[in-house]
Every structure is written in structure tokens, then in C-alpha cells.
Enzyme design. Structure first.
Site, PDB file in Angstrom:
ATOM      1  N   ASP A 177       5.512  36.756  17.656  1.00  0.00           N
ATOM      2  CA  ASP A 177       5.171  37.601  16.625  1.00  0.00           C
ATOM      3  C   ASP A 177       4.859  37.081  15.220  1.00  0.00           C
ATOM      4  O   ASP A 177       5.468  35.881  15.257  1.00  0.00           O
ATOM      5  CB  ASP A 177       6.317  38.491  16.452  1.00  0.00           C
ATOM      6  CG  ASP A 177       6.362  39.806  17.433  1.00  0.00           C
ATOM      7  OD1 ASP A 177       5.515  39.419  18.330  1.00  0.00           O
ATOM      8  OD2 ASP A 177       7.019  40.610  17.444  1.00  0.00           O
ATOM      9  N   HIS A 333       9.083  34.178  17.880  1.00  0.00           N
ATOM     10  CA  HIS A 333       8.437  34.139  16.319  1.00  0.00           C
ATOM     11  C   HIS A 333       7.772  32.954  16.252  1.00  0.00           C
ATOM     12  O   HIS A 333       8.110  31.809  16.397  1.00  0.00           O
ATOM     13  CB  HIS A 333       9.449  34.494  15.319  1.00  0.00           C
ATOM     14  CG  HIS A 333       9.948  35.905  15.379  1.00  0.00           C
ATOM     15  ND1 HIS A 333      10.977  36.530  16.409  1.00  0.00           N
ATOM     16  CD2 HIS A 333       9.408  37.151  14.782  1.00  0.00           C
ATOM     17  CE1 HIS A 333      11.187  37.605  16.208  1.00  0.00           C
ATOM     18  NE2 HIS A 333      10.139  38.124  15.355  1.00  0.00           N
TER      19      HIS A 333
HETATM   20 ZN    ZN Z   1       7.444  41.006  13.086  1.00  0.00          ZN
END
Ligand code: ZN
Length: 378
Positions: A177, A333
Site C-alpha cells: 500500500d 507498505h
Molecule cells: Zn494506506
């Protein structure tokens, strides 16, 4: 006398027939005028009726055209360039590379292959990562060339491994992400080295590097998903209109940059985030209407918590999740502050691969993990 009488009668008759003729002429005149008027009126009436009909038909044609163009758009969207594992790798180049690499690393790899499991000591691990990878690539690429002895050996190793792996039969969908970030290039390099495809839920960035990263993601067969343009909760969750604006902006940026239209989405904060006091229903309904599927996660490496994690902890977090389920959608992430995630990747991929897990990009066949199920929102 007799003559006079006759003359009178004749005159009377004459004037009578004269009146009769005039009357007849008048009648004919009237008839002609009426006929003429009718003759003129009929085409006018016809013209008016036809005009009305044409107008009505024109409206119907316009309606059909608009329906058709909507259908065309929808069809174009459905058929062309969805950002699911977009482009297949060219097999010839890949196999040549793999062969070269294998030849280079030949000695090393035979010694190090079995060390693949101890991923946490990454400094020592690096060469073994590489050889493991090239071995794996070689085993894939050489299937086309059954005559090669080395190929058979590595293929045998490749087929051996899944039977003994504890993640045999498990599917793992790695998702990143918040990218593109300064680490996207590195992440893509590592994935390439391990011949693993993943999914990137990206945000909107317009600098050259970021655009290159969007392109690289689709070029190398990863899945490009959306994660909102701004990622600013207060903006995107303010109203459906704001959400739509943000969504459209990112969709357009990605399409203009890559030629691909992502059809999957990850809500910043997940689909059951408590950011929006009105709840998420409106936004879910919006995505449902657009045919966009959103994915939450069921495994996380923990890199979002803000605390300092070691590579080993990040890997262990993922593995303990993968342990307990057959289909893992792993949240990680890709952002400037998540260096440890990048560093944990080689070790993580090595273990997952050597234990027989299948690492795949999300595609249209993957059942989404959703904290709030899309079909519960009408
Ligand atoms: Zn995010």
C-alpha cells in the site's frame, strides 16, 4: 301578340338559364376552392404529422446512441487493459538471463540452496537469496528445453520442494500500500529476482519517477490497484462526491500513465475504518456501482504500527498469518518510512517459496477479503 308572348318566354328562359349557369359556375368555383384548400391542407397536415414522428424518432435515436456509447465504454472498460497481472514476461529474455545468472552462480548455489530457510540473517543470506532465485528462475525457464541435463536437475529440485514444504497448497497474495515511494524500485527488483508477482495499491503521484513506477508495476506483470489519490482521510471520506472526485482523479492518472484501468481498490484504513462518522456504506455503494472490488487483508506484517520492527519480526508476523489460512492477503507498505519492509522481503520470499507457498498477484478470480462485505450494502 303571339310573337310577343313567345319572345317574352324566350327571354324568361334565357335569363333563367343564365342564372342557372351562373349558379353552376359559382358552385363549381366554390367546389374548386374547397378542393384546392383540401388539396393544400392534406400535405400540410401530413408534413406536420411526419415532422412530429421524425422528432420522436430522433429522440429515440439519441437515446439509443447514448445507451450504446455507455455500453461501449463499459465494454471497453471490461475488456481492455485491466490492470490485473498485466503483461506477461517475454520468456526468451527471461530464460537467457536466468541461464546466465545460473552459470555465474553455479558453485555458490549448490552450496547455499539448502540454507534458504534461515532468512533472518540477511547479510549472510544475500548470496543464497540470489542463487535460490536464479535456480528457481532457471527451473521455470528450462522447462522448454528438456534436453538440458542441468535443467532436469533443477526441475527435479523444484518439484521436490513443494512436497516437503509446510505451506504447500497455500496461496499468498502480497500487497503493498501507499506507493510509489523511494523503495518501489527496490521492491520491484526483489520481486523480479524471485520471479514473484504481487499487488500494489497505489496513491496518486505525478512526478516522473512515480509514473515510471506505475508503468513498471504493470509491465512486470504485477497487479495495479487503487488506494485513493490523496490518502487524506478527511478529504476522501468527507462525502461521496469528494470520494468520487478523488477516485476519478487517480483512475485517470493511472490510465493516462499506463493505459491500464485498475478495477480493484483498497480503502485507506480498510473498509471498516472509523474515520468517517457516517460509516462506509456510501463509499462501498459507489464502488459496487462502478464494479470496483475492494480488498482488505487477513495477514499483516505489522509495518503500519509505527513501532520499530526488525526484519525478523516482520517476517514472523507474515508467517504466523500464513500458517493459519489457505489464502493470505498480506498487508505491507511501500512508503518512505518502511525500509525494514523492503529489507525483510528477500527473507520472506525465500521462506515462502521454499516451503511451497504460491505467491500470486490478485486477479479477478480471487475472493476478496472484506471486513464489511460488499454484498451487504444495497
Ligand atoms: Zn494506506
Amino acid at each position: 301578340m303571339h310573337n310577343d308572348e313567345m319572345n317574352n318566354t324566350l327571354e324568361e328562359n334565357n335569363s333563367k338559364s343564365c342564372i342557372d349557369r351562373r349558379k353552376r359556375i359559382n358552385r363549381i368555383k366554390t367546389a374548386l376552392i374547397i378542393g384546392f384548400i383540401i388539396f393544400m391542407l392534406i400535405p400540410i397536415i401530413f408534413c406536420i404529422i411526419l415532422g412530429l414522428k421524425i422528432n420522436r424518432l430522433q429522440n429515440q435515436v439519441d437515446l439509443l446512441i447514448s445507451i450504446h456509447s455507455q455500453y461501449d465504454l463499459a465494454e471497453e472498460k471490461a475488456e481492455s487493459n485491466l490492470a490485473y497481472a498485466a503483461v506477461k514476461e517475454e520468456p526468451t529474455d527471461a530464460s537467457t538471463d536466468a541461464f546466465e545468472q545460473e552459470n555465474d552462480n553455479d558453485n555458490e548455489s549448490e552450496n547455499d540452496i539448502d540454507n534458504g530457510n534461515e532468512a533472518s540473517d540477511s547479510r549472510d543470506q544475500e548470496p543464497s537469496d540470489q542463487s535460490e532465485n536464479s535456480e528457481q528462475e532457471a527451473s521455470e525457464s528450462t522447462k522448454d528445453d528438456p534436453m538440458d541435463q542441468e535443467t532436469k536437475e533443477s526441475e527435479a529440485k523444484g518439484t521436490d520442494r513443494p512436497h516437503t514444504g509446510k505451506y504447500e497448497g497455500k496461496k499468498v497474495y502480497l500487497t503493498f500500500d501507499d506507493g510509489p515511494s523511494i523503495y518501489t524500485d527496490d521492491i520491484l527488483d526483489i520481486l523480479k529476482k524471485y520471479n514473484v508477482k504481487a499487488t500494489f495499491f497505489v496513491v496518486g503521484k505525478t512526478d516522473d519517477y512515480s509514473k515510471k513506477m506505475y508503468q513498471r508495476i504493470v509491465d512486470e506483470g504485477h497487479t495495479l490497484g487503487m488506494h485513493s489519490y490523496s490518502h487524506v482521510y478527511s478529504k476522501i471520506y468527507n462525502s461521496v462526491e469528494d470520494f468520487e472526485k478523488d477516485f476519478t482523479k487517480l483512475s485517470k492518472l493511472l490510465y493516462d500513465t499506463t493505459g491500464y484501468k485498475p478495477t480493484i481498490f483498497r480503502f485507506p484504513g480498510g473498509s471498516d475504518n472509523l474515520v468517517n462518522k457516517h460509516g462506509m456504506e456510501d463509499f462501498i455503494r459507489y464502488l459496487n456501482k462502478k464494479g470496483i472490488v475492494y480488498f482488505d487483508w487477513n495477514v499483516l506484517n505489522g509495518d503500519a504500527t509505527g513501532s520499530e520492527y526488525t526484519k525478523k519480526q516482520l517476517i514472523d508476523n507474515v508467517l504466523s498469518g500464513v500458517d493459519t489460512r489457505n489464502n493470505s492477503i498480506v498487508l505491507m507498505h511501500d512508503s518512505q518510512t518502511k525500509k525494514a519492509t523492503v529489507e525483510s522481503l528477500p527473507g520472506l520470499l525465500t521462506i515462502l517459496e521454499s516451503e511451497g507457498a504460491q505467491m500470486l498477484p490478485i486477479d479477478q478470480d480471487v475472493t476478496p477479503v472484506q471486513m464489511i462485505k460488499a454484498d451487504t450494502i444495497k
